[in-house]
Design an enzyme around this catalytic site. Structure first.
Site, PDB file in Angstrom:
ATOM      1  N   LYS A  23       0.840  -1.198   0.000  1.00 25.39           N
ATOM      2  CA  LYS A  23       0.000   0.000   0.000  1.00 25.39           C
ATOM      3  C   LYS A  23       0.878   1.252   0.000  1.00 25.39           C
ATOM      4  CE  LYS A  23      -3.673   1.989   2.849  1.00 25.39           C
ATOM      5  NZ  LYS A  23      -4.579   1.751   3.970  1.00 25.39           N
ATOM      6  N   ARG A  72      -5.267  -5.034   6.248  1.00 32.09           N
ATOM      7  CA  ARG A  72      -5.803  -6.363   6.596  1.00 32.09           C
ATOM      8  C   ARG A  72      -7.208  -6.588   6.060  1.00 32.09           C
ATOM      9  NH1 ARG A  72      -4.689  -3.088  10.591  1.00 32.09           N
ATOM     10  NH2 ARG A  72      -6.275  -2.342  12.027  1.00 32.09           N
ATOM     11  N   GLU A 119      -4.783  -7.250  15.124  1.00 34.41           N
ATOM     12  CA  GLU A 119      -4.305  -5.924  14.745  1.00 34.41           C
ATOM     13  C   GLU A 119      -5.448  -4.909  14.830  1.00 34.41           C
ATOM     14  OE1 GLU A 119      -0.740  -5.857  11.944  1.00 34.41           O
ATOM     15  OE2 GLU A 119      -2.275  -4.853  10.775  1.00 34.41           O
ATOM     16  N   HIS A 161      -4.230 -33.782  18.351  1.00 31.70           N
ATOM     17  CA  HIS A 161      -3.098 -34.548  18.888  1.00 31.70           C
ATOM     18  C   HIS A 161      -2.029 -33.615  19.437  1.00 31.70           C
ATOM     19  CE1 HIS A 161      -4.743 -38.257  17.170  1.00 31.70           C
ATOM     20  NE2 HIS A 161      -5.272 -37.401  16.319  1.00 31.70           N
ATOM     21  N   LYS A 164       8.103  -0.633  12.827  1.00 31.54           N
ATOM     22  CA  LYS A 164       8.706  -0.241  11.545  1.00 31.54           C
ATOM     23  C   LYS A 164       9.762   0.854  11.783  1.00 31.54           C
ATOM     24  CE  LYS A 164       4.912  -1.244   8.186  1.00 31.54           C
ATOM     25  NZ  LYS A 164       4.000  -0.735   7.167  1.00 31.54           N
TER      26      LYS A 164
HETATM   27  C1  G6Q Z   1      -2.542  -4.151   7.967  1.00 29.03           C
HETATM   28  C2  G6Q Z   1      -1.346  -3.491   8.418  1.00 29.03           C
HETATM   29  C3  G6Q Z   1      -0.055  -4.117   7.970  1.00 29.03           C
HETATM   30  C4  G6Q Z   1       0.312  -3.781   6.526  1.00 29.03           C
HETATM   31  C5  G6Q Z   1       1.760  -4.206   6.298  1.00 29.03           C
HETATM   32  C6  G6Q Z   1       2.208  -3.955   4.876  1.00 29.03           C
HETATM   33  O1  G6Q Z   1      -3.640  -3.756   8.184  1.00 29.03           O
HETATM   34  O2  G6Q Z   1      -1.398  -2.143   8.101  1.00 29.03           O
HETATM   35  O3  G6Q Z   1      -0.074  -5.510   8.114  1.00 29.03           O
HETATM   36  O4  G6Q Z   1      -0.544  -4.409   5.638  1.00 29.03           O
HETATM   37  O5  G6Q Z   1       2.582  -3.513   7.192  1.00 29.03           O
HETATM   38  O6  G6Q Z   1       2.093  -2.609   4.537  1.00 29.03           O
HETATM   39  P1  G6Q Z   1       2.231  -2.154   3.061  1.00 29.03           P
HETATM   40  O7  G6Q Z   1       1.135  -2.742   2.256  1.00 29.03           O
HETATM   41  O8  G6Q Z   1       2.180  -0.659   3.085  1.00 29.03           O
HETATM   42  O9  G6Q Z   1       3.574  -2.648   2.566  1.00 29.03           O
END
Ligand code: G6Q
Length: 557
Positions: free
Chosen positions: A213, A277, A362, A393, A521
């Site tokens: 993202k 997510r 999360e 098990h 991060k």
């Molecule tokens: C999800 C979080 C987190 C995110 C990752 C990857 O809801 O925000 O898991 O998806 O940190 O982020 P990018 O897609 O920005 O690389």
């Protein structure tokens, strides 16, 4: 909004909890032969049986009061109508628009003027069209690799929300995959992940998706750089090969371009109102579309949309995600449960619990409410699990006889994808036996009766009777559906997404930010700079400094 534990319903539930403390589910079943009919909901071929819970009609009705009193109805409308409910990040939460199949607009509230709304659907449909077009080009061979080979291996490089959803879904729907397409997932910055994955692949037939993202996530960008070098190495450093073998899914157009990917032809966008997510429904689902085909991807969207309509329109008592959420609240806030197990009796759902672990933990792993007040009650539970029968098990012992209360969800298809002798029936037999045993348990009298003809001294008899007694009264939900297909999977995921929403809403937390991820991060960046600098570490606590020095001792300058 009234704070969760200051509501009348909360106080009533506390009182009710004291009264019901000594009630055993097996008595509830024997007192009421219609209990199963009363505490079940169905959704086409899916049956949601919640009769094996420590509840009666009063419990449910008080829980419904709690939902009403905390303003759930308005919160649901606020989400669906594009209000900026993620207040810390000032964003709307509109993953439901990504799977809106109704043909009607979905409005997003403007950032600067709350009375202004724009329809997001034209952009959503444009990206879906772009995905449809692209998958067609790959599957038909119109778009090929640098040397003209068909692209049949898809490697998704992404982490967290840009990895877990597509990974879980492609594994779950493997029987629906196109015969020639293979999907691989690289997420960890541990070089083992990318090394092991790429070593199996022929660069000429490999398409790499960089899914991020932000397009700044350290792990993803490092893996993307390594994949780029791997590819350039195979094609004599010809930069033109990048355009043929890489695509990006991101909201960051500039960073995509800087990486060497043409945003016009090879970037698929999404928007800040799609949480990581909750993003598998967006172009982050590209590996799903490529692996299964667009028709199946759209069936998945349809399944989720079916549940969106159900969630938005159905009264709370018949609303599956609402009931799931309220049962969770009953256990976590009134009966002291700390965790919740996800137990699919379906090998194809092997990644479901880790997917839901992120979605839930999360989202609701928060300790302040939407106004910044520290919570004085528990919020999101620990989510864990793995497919049955393997777990039986391993850890079921603790669920049956441990000191902790662990509500469990059992999920299973009535029809197998791989019929083979009695395997499937045996699998389902185990699922049913487990939920029954967890509910009923085994009394001391029953154990004593079983042991009555066995020779042993009284100390040994006492020990064995105590050890073989099962208290029972352990709650389970059962989801039993015809088969695991894209539509059913879309529905199951959406049930859980909305369950998480309902719980977050009742607890008053913001389920859509993730400050804990952000902190990790940032700190990793600082420490990595220090590791690279070679200077003695003294900026941290003595433990972190000591660990840095110990690591460095294996990497002399
Ligand atoms: C999800 C979080 C987190 C995110 C990752 C990857 O809801 O925000 O898991 O998806 O940190 O982020 P990018 O897609 O920005 O690389």
């Amino acid at each position: 909004m009234t704070r969760f534990n200051q509501t009348k319903a909360y106080r009533n539930l506390q009182e009710h909890c004291k009264k019901t403390d000594s009630i055993h589910m097996k008595d509830l079943f024997s007192e009421d032969p219609t209990r199963f009919q009363k505490f079940q909901l169905s959704f086409d071929d899916l049956l949601f049986d919640f009769s094996k819970n420590r509840i009666d009609e009063t419990t449910l009705s008080l829980l419904m009061d709690l939902a009403e009193e905390t303003g759930l109805k308005d919160r649901i409308e606020a989400m669906f109508s594009g209000q900026r409910i993620n207040r810390t990040e000032d964003r709307a939460v509109l993953h439901t628009a990504l799977r809106n199949r109704s043909g009607t607009p979905v409005y997003l509230q403007s950032e600067t003027d709350s009375s202004v709304h724009t329809d997001v659907m034209p952009d959503v449909l444009k990206v879906l069209h772009q995905m449809r077009d692209f998958t067609k080009q790959i599957h038909s061979g119109i778009r090929r690799g640098y040397t003209g080979k068909k692209l049949t291996n898809v490697v998704n490089i992404g982490i967290g929300g840009s990895d877990l959803g597509p990974k879980m879904v492609t594994a779950a729907l493997k029987p629906f995959a196109r015969s020639k397409m293979r999907a691989y997932f690289v997420s960890n910055v541990d070089p083992t992940d990318i090394t092991e994955t790429l070593s199996q692949l022929d660069p000429e037939s490999t398409l790499i998706i960089i899914a991020s993202k932000t397009f700044t996530t350290q792990e993803t960008m490092m893996n993307a750089g390594t994949a780029k070098q791997w590819l350039l190495g195979a094609f004599g450093n010809e930069e033109a090969s990048i355009a043929k073998h890489f695509i990006a899914v991101s909201t960051n157009r500039q960073a995509v371009q800087d990486f060497g990917i043409d945003p016009e032809s090879s970037m698929f966008g999404f928007w800040d109102w799609v949480g990581g997510r909750y993003s598998l429904w967006s172009a982050i689902g590209m590996p799903i579309a490529l692996n299964l085909g667009m028709v199946h991807f759209e069936d998945l969207l349809q399944g989720a949309h079916d549940v969106d309509c159900h969630f938005r329109e159905t009264p709370f008592r018949e609303n599956i995600p609402v009931v799931m959420a309220l049962l969770g609240i009953w256990y976590h806030n009134f009966l002291g449960a700390q965790s919740h197990a996800i137990l699919p009796y379906d090998q194809y759902l092997l990644h479901l619990s880790s997917y839901l672990q992120q979605a839930d933990m999360e989202s609701n792993g928060k300790s302040v409410d939407g106004d910044g007040n520290t919570l004085n009650y528990d919020s999101g539970p620990i989510i864990w699990g793995q497919p049955g029968t393997n777990g039986q098990h391993a850890f079921y012992q603790l669920i049956h006889q441990g000191t902790r209360l662990i509500p469990c969800d059992f999920l299973a298809p009535a029809l197998p994808q791989n019929p083979s002798g009695n395997h499937h029936q045996t699998l389902i037999g185990n699922f049913l036996a487990q939920t029954e045993a967890l509910m009923k348990g085994k009394t001391t009298e029953e154990v004593a009766e079983e042991l009555k003809n066995e020779e042993m001294d009284s100390t040994q008899r006492k020990l064995l009777i105590a050890s073989k007694t099962f208290e029972g009264n352990r709650p389970t939900n059962s989801f039993l559906y015809k088969e695991l297909n894209p539509r059913t999977l879309g529905r199951l995921i959406a049930f859980y997404e909305h369950k998480i929403f309902v719980q977050g809403s009742i607890w008053g937390v913001n389920s859509y930010d993730q400050m804990g991820v952000e902190l990790g991060k940032q700190m990793a960046k600082t420490i990595n700079r220090e590791l690279a600098s070679g200077k003695e570490a003294h900026a941290h606590d003595s433990s972190t400094n000591g660990l840095i020095e110990h690591y460095r001792s294996f990497h002399p300058a």
